[in-house]
Design a protein around this motif. Sequence first.
Motif, PDB file in Angstrom:
ATOM      1  N   LEU A  76       0.867  -1.172   0.000  1.00 30.82           N
ATOM      2  CA  LEU A  76       0.000   0.000   0.000  1.00 30.82           C
ATOM      3  C   LEU A  76       0.905   1.224   0.000  1.00 30.82           C
ATOM      4  O   LEU A  76       1.438   1.617   1.035  1.00 30.82           O
ATOM      5  CB  LEU A  76      -0.919   0.014   1.231  1.00 30.82           C
ATOM      6  CG  LEU A  76      -2.274  -0.691   1.114  1.00 30.82           C
ATOM      7  CD1 LEU A  76      -2.095  -2.153   0.756  1.00 30.82           C
ATOM      8  CD2 LEU A  76      -3.069  -0.542   2.405  1.00 30.82           C
ATOM      9  N   ALA A  77       1.104   1.802  -1.172  1.00 29.92           N
ATOM     10  CA  ALA A  77       2.057   2.900  -1.333  1.00 29.92           C
ATOM     11  C   ALA A  77       1.390   4.246  -1.068  1.00 29.92           C
ATOM     12  O   ALA A  77       0.167   4.355  -0.954  1.00 29.92           O
ATOM     13  CB  ALA A  77       2.645   2.875  -2.741  1.00 29.92           C
ATOM     14  N   ALA A  78       2.222   5.281  -0.982  1.00 32.71           N
ATOM     15  CA  ALA A  78       1.723   6.647  -0.823  1.00 32.71           C
ATOM     16  C   ALA A  78       1.678   7.372  -2.164  1.00 32.71           C
ATOM     17  O   ALA A  78       1.422   8.570  -2.215  1.00 32.71           O
ATOM     18  CB  ALA A  78       2.593   7.424   0.165  1.00 32.71           C
ATOM     19  N   ASP A  79       1.931   6.640  -3.239  1.00 26.01           N
ATOM     20  CA  ASP A  79       1.845   7.218  -4.581  1.00 26.01           C
ATOM     21  C   ASP A  79       1.338   6.159  -5.551  1.00 26.01           C
ATOM     22  O   ASP A  79       1.053   5.026  -5.155  1.00 26.01           O
ATOM     23  CB  ASP A  79       3.202   7.784  -5.029  1.00 26.01           C
ATOM     24  CG  ASP A  79       4.288   6.712  -5.165  1.00 26.01           C
ATOM     25  OD1 ASP A  79       3.964   5.500  -5.089  1.00 26.01           O
ATOM     26  OD2 ASP A  79       5.461   7.070  -5.354  1.00 26.01           O
ATOM     27  N   THR A 102      -6.900   8.750  -2.107  1.00 26.83           N
ATOM     28  CA  THR A 102      -6.195   9.946  -2.558  1.00 26.83           C
ATOM     29  C   THR A 102      -5.943  10.810  -1.334  1.00 26.83           C
ATOM     30  O   THR A 102      -6.883  11.187  -0.627  1.00 26.83           O
ATOM     31  CB  THR A 102      -7.015  10.723  -3.598  1.00 26.83           C
ATOM     32  OG1 THR A 102      -7.242   9.882  -4.735  1.00 26.83           O
ATOM     33  CG2 THR A 102      -6.269  11.971  -4.048  1.00 26.83           C
ATOM     34  N   GLY A 103      -4.669  11.087  -1.079  1.00 21.30           N
ATOM     35  CA  GLY A 103      -4.292  11.788   0.142  1.00 21.30           C
ATOM     36  C   GLY A 103      -4.436  13.300   0.037  1.00 21.30           C
ATOM     37  O   GLY A 103      -4.454  13.874  -1.051  1.00 21.30           O
ATOM     38  N   THR A 104      -4.529  13.938   1.191  1.00 20.29           N
ATOM     39  CA  THR A 104      -4.607  15.390   1.294  1.00 20.29           C
ATOM     40  C   THR A 104      -3.458  15.892   2.159  1.00 20.29           C
ATOM     41  O   THR A 104      -3.203  15.356   3.243  1.00 20.29           O
ATOM     42  CB  THR A 104      -5.948  15.823   1.914  1.00 20.29           C
ATOM     43  OG1 THR A 104      -7.020  15.374   1.092  1.00 20.29           O
ATOM     44  CG2 THR A 104      -6.033  17.337   2.050  1.00 20.29           C
ATOM     45  N   LEU A 105      -2.787  16.908   1.658  1.00 21.47           N
ATOM     46  CA  LEU A 105      -1.665  17.517   2.379  1.00 21.47           C
ATOM     47  C   LEU A 105      -2.182  18.649   3.261  1.00 21.47           C
ATOM     48  O   LEU A 105      -3.066  19.412   2.856  1.00 21.47           O
ATOM     49  CB  LEU A 105      -0.642  18.050   1.378  1.00 21.47           C
ATOM     50  CG  LEU A 105       0.684  18.585   1.926  1.00 21.47           C
ATOM     51  CD1 LEU A 105       1.535  17.444   2.491  1.00 21.47           C
ATOM     52  CD2 LEU A 105       1.452  19.323   0.819  1.00 21.47           C
ATOM     53  N   HIS A 208      -0.442  20.992  -5.935  1.00 18.75           N
ATOM     54  CA  HIS A 208       0.564  19.929  -6.100  1.00 18.75           C
ATOM     55  C   HIS A 208      -0.045  18.790  -6.909  1.00 18.75           C
ATOM     56  O   HIS A 208      -1.264  18.728  -7.105  1.00 18.75           O
ATOM     57  CB  HIS A 208       1.057  19.425  -4.740  1.00 18.75           C
ATOM     58  CG  HIS A 208      -0.041  18.876  -3.863  1.00 18.75           C
ATOM     59  ND1 HIS A 208      -0.578  17.616  -4.024  1.00 18.75           N
ATOM     60  CD2 HIS A 208      -0.728  19.438  -2.823  1.00 18.75           C
ATOM     61  CE1 HIS A 208      -1.514  17.411  -3.120  1.00 18.75           C
ATOM     62  NE2 HIS A 208      -1.639  18.497  -2.383  1.00 18.75           N
ATOM     63  N   GLU A 209       0.805  17.925  -7.391  1.00 15.51           N
ATOM     64  CA  GLU A 209       0.318  16.750  -8.116  1.00 15.51           C
ATOM     65  C   GLU A 209      -0.550  15.896  -7.193  1.00 15.51           C
ATOM     66  O   GLU A 209      -0.284  15.805  -5.990  1.00 15.51           O
ATOM     67  CB  GLU A 209       1.500  15.915  -8.626  1.00 15.51           C
ATOM     68  CG  GLU A 209       2.283  16.560  -9.760  1.00 15.51           C
ATOM     69  CD  GLU A 209       1.448  16.724 -11.017  1.00 15.51           C
ATOM     70  OE1 GLU A 209       0.730  15.764 -11.385  1.00 15.51           O
ATOM     71  OE2 GLU A 209       1.491  17.817 -11.612  1.00 15.51           O
ATOM     72  N   PRO A 210      -1.601  15.274  -7.725  1.00 13.60           N
ATOM     73  CA  PRO A 210      -2.470  14.453  -6.873  1.00 13.60           C
ATOM     74  C   PRO A 210      -1.687  13.355  -6.157  1.00 13.60           C
ATOM     75  O   PRO A 210      -0.783  12.748  -6.730  1.00 13.60           O
ATOM     76  CB  PRO A 210      -3.463  13.839  -7.876  1.00 13.60           C
ATOM     77  CG  PRO A 210      -3.450  14.770  -9.040  1.00 13.60           C
ATOM     78  CD  PRO A 210      -2.051  15.306  -9.133  1.00 13.60           C
ATOM     79  N   ILE A 211      -2.013  13.145  -4.894  1.00 15.27           N
ATOM     80  CA  ILE A 211      -1.360  12.093  -4.119  1.00 15.27           C
ATOM     81  C   ILE A 211      -2.235  10.842  -4.209  1.00 15.27           C
ATOM     82  O   ILE A 211      -2.969  10.492  -3.279  1.00 15.27           O
ATOM     83  CB  ILE A 211      -1.131  12.529  -2.658  1.00 15.27           C
ATOM     84  CG1 ILE A 211      -0.389  13.869  -2.599  1.00 15.27           C
ATOM     85  CG2 ILE A 211      -0.323  11.467  -1.902  1.00 15.27           C
ATOM     86  CD1 ILE A 211      -0.241  14.447  -1.209  1.00 15.27           C
TER      87      ILE A 211
END
Length: 250
Positions: A76-79, A102-105, A208-211
């Motif tokens: 399970l990666a972060a990208d 999809t992560g949020t910064l 930023h690019e989507p995570i």
Amino acid sequence: MKTIPKTLTALALLAGACAAQAETVQVAVAANFTAPMKVIAEAFAQDTGHKAEAAYGSTGKFYAQITNGAPFQVFLAADDTTPAKLEDEGMTRPGTRFTYATGTLVLWSADPALIKDGARVLGRNQFRKLAIANPKTAPYGTAAVEVMKALQVDQMLAPKLVQGENIAQTYQFVSTGNAELGFVALSQAFKDGQITGGSAWVVPAEMHEPIRQDAVILKTGEGNAAANAFMDYLKSDKVKAIIRSFGYEI
């Protein structure tokens, strides 16, 4: 001697069969996903009988470990680029990769008074240290650099940066006060539908690019019933609700 009813005997045999078929899957999990994974793993064990044993760390370091023979079966990666790279290198089970979240910064501080007007706190530059994850190995760190460049504060803030090995260590720097603020995953400062404690600025996604965070079954997981069951479980409505509860998009 009492006779055991046939129905109880059948149930006992079924339970024994299920226990015998239960397996364990070794999962490499991006550090930002630690909290939801712990909830998911517990529910997975209760609902399926299988067990998911997780290790947490940076996506880049997991890539190095996997390519050097680490016995993980699911990643399970972060990208989305690292699982795709492993796929291209023939180290995954074909057709299993998908985006699970999809992560949020978020720019976060343990000080409830520090971040009052969003990104302007960075331009004022009235703090000693700003924590980010290592952009070479952690996608959230890469996103943080992109945001600072977009705000044109990257060169000014460069002397104040402290890098965490992964996003978990970055959060630790901020939560302990070793850095007054830092770019972390929203999930780390999010609970029950809101940011808890401190102060924060949720970074707009367009900065930023989507995570996109991808999951994939690795070659070592082929034939492992728990690996297949876990990937199916990640796609369930129950798990999607858990993931959203930690501030992720699906």
